[in-house]
Design a protein around this motif. Structure first.
Motif, PDB file in Angstrom:
ATOM      1  N   THR A 249     -54.233  33.578 -29.573  1.00 30.35           N
ATOM      2  CA  THR A 249     -53.705  35.771 -29.745  1.00 30.35           C
ATOM      3  C   THR A 249     -55.235  35.240 -29.826  1.00 30.35           C
ATOM      4  O   THR A 249     -56.379  34.895 -30.382  1.00 30.35           O
ATOM      5  CB  THR A 249     -52.895  35.478 -30.661  1.00 30.35           C
ATOM      6  OG1 THR A 249     -52.892  36.661 -30.499  1.00 30.35           O
ATOM      7  CG2 THR A 249     -53.643  35.249 -31.852  1.00 30.35           C
TER       8      THR A 249
ATOM      9  N   THR B 106     -43.821  36.675 -27.189  1.00 25.99           N
ATOM     10  CA  THR B 106     -42.087  36.712 -26.431  1.00 25.99           C
ATOM     11  C   THR B 106     -41.611  36.006 -25.568  1.00 25.99           C
ATOM     12  O   THR B 106     -40.982  35.274 -25.317  1.00 25.99           O
ATOM     13  CB  THR B 106     -42.160  38.182 -25.870  1.00 25.99           C
ATOM     14  OG1 THR B 106     -42.844  39.097 -26.917  1.00 25.99           O
ATOM     15  CG2 THR B 106     -41.049  38.708 -25.678  1.00 25.99           C
TER      16      THR B 106
ATOM     17  N   GLY C  65     -49.076  45.881 -24.606  1.00 27.10           N
ATOM     18  CA  GLY C  65     -48.560  44.811 -25.700  1.00 27.10           C
ATOM     19  C   GLY C  65     -49.448  43.356 -25.664  1.00 27.10           C
ATOM     20  O   GLY C  65     -48.758  42.119 -25.980  1.00 27.10           O
TER      21      GLY C  65
ATOM     22  N   TRP D 190     -40.775  43.974 -33.775  1.00 29.18           N
ATOM     23  CA  TRP D 190     -41.992  44.059 -35.131  1.00 29.18           C
ATOM     24  C   TRP D 190     -41.761  42.357 -35.233  1.00 29.18           C
ATOM     25  O   TRP D 190     -41.529  41.570 -35.933  1.00 29.18           O
ATOM     26  CB  TRP D 190     -42.263  44.989 -36.199  1.00 29.18           C
ATOM     27  CG  TRP D 190     -43.387  44.207 -36.354  1.00 29.18           C
ATOM     28  CD1 TRP D 190     -44.802  44.784 -35.340  1.00 29.18           C
ATOM     29  CD2 TRP D 190     -43.812  44.210 -37.530  1.00 29.18           C
ATOM     30  NE1 TRP D 190     -45.694  43.939 -35.994  1.00 29.18           N
ATOM     31  CE2 TRP D 190     -44.928  43.453 -37.205  1.00 29.18           C
ATOM     32  CE3 TRP D 190     -42.894  42.899 -38.488  1.00 29.18           C
ATOM     33  CZ2 TRP D 190     -45.735  43.376 -39.385  1.00 29.18           C
ATOM     34  CZ3 TRP D 190     -43.647  42.972 -39.515  1.00 29.18           C
ATOM     35  CH2 TRP D 190     -44.742  42.694 -39.774  1.00 29.18           C
ATOM     36  N   TRP D 191     -43.155  41.328 -34.995  1.00 35.16           N
ATOM     37  CA  TRP D 191     -42.981  41.294 -34.767  1.00 35.16           C
ATOM     38  C   TRP D 191     -44.476  40.249 -34.141  1.00 35.16           C
ATOM     39  O   TRP D 191     -45.302  41.206 -33.438  1.00 35.16           O
ATOM     40  CB  TRP D 191     -42.408  39.805 -34.905  1.00 35.16           C
ATOM     41  CG  TRP D 191     -42.199  39.385 -33.360  1.00 35.16           C
ATOM     42  CD1 TRP D 191     -41.489  40.749 -32.650  1.00 35.16           C
ATOM     43  CD2 TRP D 191     -42.438  38.455 -32.324  1.00 35.16           C
ATOM     44  NE1 TRP D 191     -40.745  39.759 -30.925  1.00 35.16           N
ATOM     45  CE2 TRP D 191     -41.495  39.082 -31.364  1.00 35.16           C
ATOM     46  CE3 TRP D 191     -42.688  36.509 -32.546  1.00 35.16           C
ATOM     47  CZ2 TRP D 191     -41.822  37.622 -29.930  1.00 35.16           C
ATOM     48  CZ3 TRP D 191     -42.523  36.142 -31.348  1.00 35.16           C
ATOM     49  CH2 TRP D 191     -41.739  36.288 -30.256  1.00 35.16           C
TER      50      TRP D 191
ATOM     51  N   VAL E 165     -40.370  45.680 -27.375  1.00 32.07           N
ATOM     52  CA  VAL E 165     -41.547  44.779 -28.314  1.00 32.07           C
ATOM     53  C   VAL E 165     -42.740  44.984 -28.146  1.00 32.07           C
ATOM     54  O   VAL E 165     -43.243  44.881 -26.564  1.00 32.07           O
ATOM     55  CB  VAL E 165     -41.271  42.634 -28.535  1.00 32.07           C
ATOM     56  CG1 VAL E 165     -41.020  42.885 -26.985  1.00 32.07           C
ATOM     57  CG2 VAL E 165     -41.848  42.000 -29.234  1.00 32.07           C
TER      58      VAL E 165
ATOM     59  N   GLU F 259     -48.244  35.103 -34.352  1.00 35.36           N
ATOM     60  CA  GLU F 259     -48.086  34.400 -35.085  1.00 35.36           C
ATOM     61  C   GLU F 259     -46.778  34.150 -35.778  1.00 35.36           C
ATOM     62  O   GLU F 259     -46.719  32.938 -36.431  1.00 35.36           O
ATOM     63  CB  GLU F 259     -48.824  34.542 -36.046  1.00 35.36           C
ATOM     64  CG  GLU F 259     -50.376  34.633 -35.838  1.00 35.36           C
ATOM     65  CD  GLU F 259     -51.340  35.529 -35.485  1.00 35.36           C
ATOM     66  OE1 GLU F 259     -49.521  36.501 -34.696  1.00 35.36           O
ATOM     67  OE2 GLU F 259     -52.374  36.436 -35.043  1.00 35.36           O
TER      68      GLU F 259
ATOM     69  N   GLU G 249     -45.256  46.708 -29.172  1.00 36.48           N
ATOM     70  CA  GLU G 249     -45.625  48.269 -29.259  1.00 36.48           C
ATOM     71  C   GLU G 249     -45.077  48.780 -30.678  1.00 36.48           C
ATOM     72  O   GLU G 249     -43.816  49.148 -29.892  1.00 36.48           O
ATOM     73  CB  GLU G 249     -46.855  48.946 -28.211  1.00 36.48           C
ATOM     74  CG  GLU G 249     -47.140  48.395 -27.552  1.00 36.48           C
ATOM     75  CD  GLU G 249     -47.547  49.806 -27.032  1.00 36.48           C
ATOM     76  OE1 GLU G 249     -47.938  50.308 -26.559  1.00 36.48           O
ATOM     77  OE2 GLU G 249     -46.987  49.133 -25.134  1.00 36.48           O
ATOM     78  N   PRO G 250     -45.648  49.596 -31.070  1.00 38.60           N
ATOM     79  CA  PRO G 250     -44.510  51.290 -31.494  1.00 38.60           C
ATOM     80  C   PRO G 250     -43.932  52.134 -30.052  1.00 38.60           C
ATOM     81  O   PRO G 250     -45.200  52.047 -29.726  1.00 38.60           O
ATOM     82  CB  PRO G 250     -45.391  52.035 -32.821  1.00 38.60           C
ATOM     83  CG  PRO G 250     -46.493  51.400 -32.502  1.00 38.60           C
ATOM     84  CD  PRO G 250     -47.072  50.658 -31.795  1.00 38.60           C
TER      85      PRO G 250
HETATM   86  C1  6R9 Z   1     -44.613  40.048 -30.018  1.00 38.21           C
HETATM   87  C2  6R9 Z   1     -45.653  40.336 -30.126  1.00 38.21           C
HETATM   88  C3  6R9 Z   1     -48.392  41.709 -32.145  1.00 38.21           C
HETATM   89  C4  6R9 Z   1     -49.124  43.217 -32.204  1.00 38.21           C
HETATM   90  C5  6R9 Z   1     -48.225  43.573 -34.008  1.00 38.21           C
HETATM   91  C6  6R9 Z   1     -48.107  44.947 -33.487  1.00 38.21           C
HETATM   92  C7  6R9 Z   1     -47.403  45.124 -32.489  1.00 38.21           C
HETATM   93  C8  6R9 Z   1     -45.552  43.904 -31.138  1.00 38.21           C
HETATM   94  C9  6R9 Z   1     -44.379  45.878 -32.399  1.00 38.21           C
HETATM   95  C10 6R9 Z   1     -45.453  45.405 -32.792  1.00 38.21           C
HETATM   96  C11 6R9 Z   1     -44.833  48.047 -33.443  1.00 38.21           C
HETATM   97  C12 6R9 Z   1     -43.104  46.224 -32.477  1.00 38.21           C
HETATM   98  N1  6R9 Z   1     -46.528  44.685 -32.137  1.00 38.21           N
HETATM   99  N2  6R9 Z   1     -44.290  44.359 -32.004  1.00 38.21           N
HETATM  100  N3  6R9 Z   1     -45.672  47.127 -33.097  1.00 38.21           N
HETATM  101  N4  6R9 Z   1     -43.382  47.932 -32.978  1.00 38.21           N
HETATM  102  N5  6R9 Z   1     -41.916  46.797 -32.000  1.00 38.21           N
HETATM  103  O1  6R9 Z   1     -45.493  41.767 -29.729  1.00 38.21           O
HETATM  104  O2  6R9 Z   1     -46.959  39.711 -30.343  1.00 38.21           O
HETATM  105  O3  6R9 Z   1     -48.762  40.270 -28.919  1.00 38.21           O
HETATM  106  O4  6R9 Z   1     -48.881  38.646 -31.404  1.00 38.21           O
HETATM  107  O5  6R9 Z   1     -48.796  41.137 -30.972  1.00 38.21           O
HETATM  108  O6  6R9 Z   1     -48.258  43.400 -31.733  1.00 38.21           O
HETATM  109  O7  6R9 Z   1     -49.366  45.584 -33.867  1.00 38.21           O
HETATM  110  O8  6R9 Z   1     -49.368  43.207 -34.731  1.00 38.21           O
HETATM  111  P1  6R9 Z   1     -48.750  39.517 -30.257  1.00 38.21           P
END
Ligand code: 6R9
Length: 704
Positions: free
Chosen positions: A285, A332, A556, A433-434, A406, A437, A408-409
């Motif tokens: 990442t 994911t 994403g 949200w995750w 999943v 890591e 981004e917001p």
């Molecule tokens: C699983 C994944 C992580 C970053 C994370 C955040 C953003 C992911 C989100 C979200 C808002 C959600 N993020 N899910 N922001 N709502 N449901 O996306 O992993 O590619 O490592 O990205 O994505 O900023 O820190 P990854």
């Protein structure tokens, strides 16, 4: 979305005001069948039962030997879970389902060309293929437990087969997203010191058979420059027996897997019983420096965590047909296409291509045809499908019980379309949200027990205790309307073990900021810093604002600004480069690059294309900038640091904030006039930004 006026932003603290969205409650039909319906589950996973609560997740797996220590904190923050336990991930995802589900579909693969029928791969068939490929990896490629191997594979069933074959042997796989360039792949091969590369000749994307093998040649060359020799390139063929690439095979190095496999027909490989703490895979990442981070995930803790969250949050039952549209080359896909769903013995759908090919009705036709019950995708895809085919879902008879978002917001308007039109008002939504890591979800709603709130991911999931700290480590209270840095107070089984080969960065990036006592072996002193800005409402739901570091989240995918900038600097004429996020209706964020040229050079239109192409070849198409702006100089602090937040403000037509600390404040107006006039001419003026988007742009690059 209704928004109150007046947003105040300071370096340390972002204040955000908006009207809270209404709750949506799960339909009775969902609750009636859900895996988690008894609120006692919250008690079982409450802090007083930590860490033993995670036995409930671990018990979803089949262990060769039970652990003696649930959580070992003796060497923080290198937590160890289920110490003493032994298991095999491939056995857990394949073999153990044979007794009850031998001829049930484990995977259903949907090729992009619509005239090619979906192909079901039963658990028995998966078992055979995994064993045969494991035998090949061991006996032909010479791989043994602990070795690394890199995959650069598209969305084909050969990818999970390859992953599970490695897991069977205890070989650590590192899949590089198929859309990434050969150079990006080569860097990851070198970082992980992989000597075997698994790739494919081609795959379908947007109606075209893409030549993919050519990237393997670039990857091998790049790895060699970085000091790592790839001994063998194993090439799966999209159509076995026919070669789809123009790139020649290198004798003694490149082999067609379908040809080699004829020597391994019917071979069975005993799953290697691995310690729970053995690494299962690496997932790279982007972070705050040019070098990508190989997030190392464990076997026992990771698998337990993805199985548990798949069961309770994805509500996966063995009888479901589950479709996650993410790419397996992203975390994911690892957790919620392959390891979680297969550990639970369900049917997981893999789609090869683009969701809008040949038209935006495609996903709904697939869902109808396969009887998909659980649907999982990202806001960027939802936005695209909404824009191109807002009424398409109504034409099809599929019926989802559950949907996930999943990456981004998600904007409340988009959420509502997802709920009302895609979900037909009868599916629950979990906003998860995750991060790469984290292995699995950190914040979400438990679908039958906690109502949904558009735009908020929800509270911490079972056994996860999040907190928001301000810059000084003080807790930002729920309902205060103030944002801060979201952290997780406790370790959990899915957390990555380290950054491959860079343990000091693991500690520095994720734990140093809020560690209360470096000599302490008490986990309470080691909160995990996620690098996202967030806000906690009075009801305990979190709203994520975006990254606080130099990472741009495009559709994403996390792209490091430093990576983008170093790619730009490979163009001879470029002296300096700065990458900033710009709001994009479909991809959430897109990249814009500002470059200044070496002395004596006059701007030329083809420089812009050169920079864009450099980024595309070195990182991938996904990173291609929306615009490249050639500017006379960058706004800089007196110590010479480029102020990205000022540039981000220009690109997004927002206030650039305080420029009094700049060494060259006059440049700001000059750049603004040029860039904004050009954007107006191109019709690229963004809509009005929401308070949280404004906060994100203003905060961009503030770690500098
Ligand atoms: C699983 C994944 C992580 C970053 C994370 C955040 C953003 C992911 C989100 C979200 C808002 C959600 N993020 N899910 N922001 N709502 N449901 O996306 O992993 O590619 O490592 O990205 O994505 O900023 O820190 P990854």
């Amino acid at each position: 979305m209704a928004v109150e006026k007046d947003v105040q932003v300071s370096e340390a603290q972002i204040a955000v005001h908006w009207r809270e969205e209404e709750f949506y409650h799960p339909p009775a039909t969902f609750i009636a069948q859900a895996n988690a319906t008894d609120p006692a589950i919250f008690q079982r996973f409450s802090e007083e039962h930590f860490p033993e609560c995670f036995k409930e997740y671990a018990d979803l797996l089949t262990w060769d030997a039970y652990w003696h220590t649930t959580l070992d904190t003796s060497n923080p923050p290198f937590w160890k879970w289920f110490v003493g336990g032994r298991l095999n991930a491939s056995y857990n995802c394949v073999d153990r389902h044979l007794a009850t589900s031998r001829n049930k579909a484990a995977l259903i693969w949907v090729p992009e060309p619509e005239d090619q029928d979906p192909r079901a791969i039963t658990y028995q068939e998966l078992y055979c293929r995994v064993n045969e490929f494991a035998a090949l990896l061991r006996d032909f490629a010479g791989l043994k437990t602990g070795d690394r191997i890199t995959f650069h594979l598209p969305m084909v069933p050969e990818l999970p087969v390859s992953m599970l074959a490695c897991a069977r042997l205890g070989v650590i796989h590192s899949e590089v997203f198929g859309g990434f360039s050969g150079i990006a792949c080569g860097e990851r091969i070198a970082d992980s010191a992989s000597h075997i590369l698994v790739t494919m000749d081609g795959y379908y994307r947007n109606g075209e058979l893409i030549d993919h093998k050519a990237k393997a040649d670039e990857a091998v060359a790049k790895a060699r420059v970085l000091g790592v020799e790839v001994d063998k390139v194993l090439v799966w063929r999209r159509h076995p027996g026919q070669y789809a690439s123009k790139s020649r095979l290198v004798r003694g190095r490149d082999f067609f897997v379908d040809e080699l496999l004829s020597d391994y027909r019917g071979r069975v490989v005993e799953p290697v019983s691995m310690p729970a703490e053995a690494p299962l895979f690496l997932m790279y990442t982007s972070g705050t420096t040019a070098r990508p981070k190989g997030c190392q995930h464990s076997t026992g803790g990771y698998l337990a965590y993805v199985a548990g969250t798949s069961k309770y949050y994805q509500d996966i039952h063995p009888g479901d047909t589950y479709w996650c549209l993410a790419d397996i080359g992203w975390i994911t896909g690892h957790s919620y296409i392959v390891y979680g769903p297969l550990a639970l013995g369900t049917t997981s759908v893999i789609y090869e291509g683009v969701p809008t090919y040949p038209d935006p009705g495609r996903p709904w036709r697939i869902a109808e045809r396969l009887g998909v019950t659980i649907f999982h995708t990202a806001p960027t895809t939802i936005r695209m499908l909404r824009k191109l085919g807002p009424d398409e879902p109504k034409k099809y008879r599929y019926r989802f019980k559950h949907m996930t978002t999943v990456g981004e917001p998600i904007e409340p308007e988009v959420w509502r379309w997802y709920h009302d039109i895609v979900g037909k008002g009868t599916a629950v939504i979990v906003d998860t949200w995750w991060q790469t890591e984290n292995g699995g979800f950190l914040c979400s709603t438990l679908p039958a027990l906690q109502p949904m709130k558009p735009g908020s991911c929800g509270p911490g999931v079972l056994g996860i205790y999040p907190v928001i700290y301000d810059e000084n480590g003080r807790v930002v209270e729920a309902g205060s309307g103030r944002a801060g840095n979201i952290c997780i107070r406790n370790p959990w089984p899915g957390i990555f073990q380290t950054v491959w080969g860079q343990p000091e960065r693991f500690v520095q990036i994720y734990y140093e900021k809020y560690c209360q006592n470096k000599t302490s072996t008490d986990w309470h002193d080691w909160p995990y810093f996620a690098g996202d800005g967030a806000l906690k409402a009075a009801d305990g739901y979190f709203r994520i604002l975006g990254r606080v570091d130099d990472v741009i989240n495009v559709a994403g995918h996390r792209l490091g600004t430093k990576e983008l900038e170093s790619a730009s600097l490979t163009v001879d004429e470029v002296a300096e480069a700065a990458a900033v996020p710009v709001l994009d209706e479909l991809r959430g964020r897109a990249v814009e690059i500002y470059v200044s040229l070496k002395p004596g050079l006059a701007p030329r239109a083809d420089f812009e294309e050169k920079v864009a192409r450099a980024i595309e070849t070195q990182i991938g198409k996904i990173a291609r900038p929306k615009n490249v702006w050639i500017v006379p100089d960058m706004p800089k602090t007196r110590s010479g640091k480029i102020m990205r937040r000022v540039i981000a403000g220009i690109s997004n037509f927002t206030d650039v904030g305080d420029t009094s600390t700049l060494a060259n404040p006059e440049i700001v107006d000059e750049i603004r006039r040029h860039v904004q006039a050009e954007k107006v001419a191109r019709g690229e003026v963004p809509r009005e930004l929401s308070p949280q988007e404004l906060a994100e742009i203003k905060a961009f690059g503030r770690v500098e």
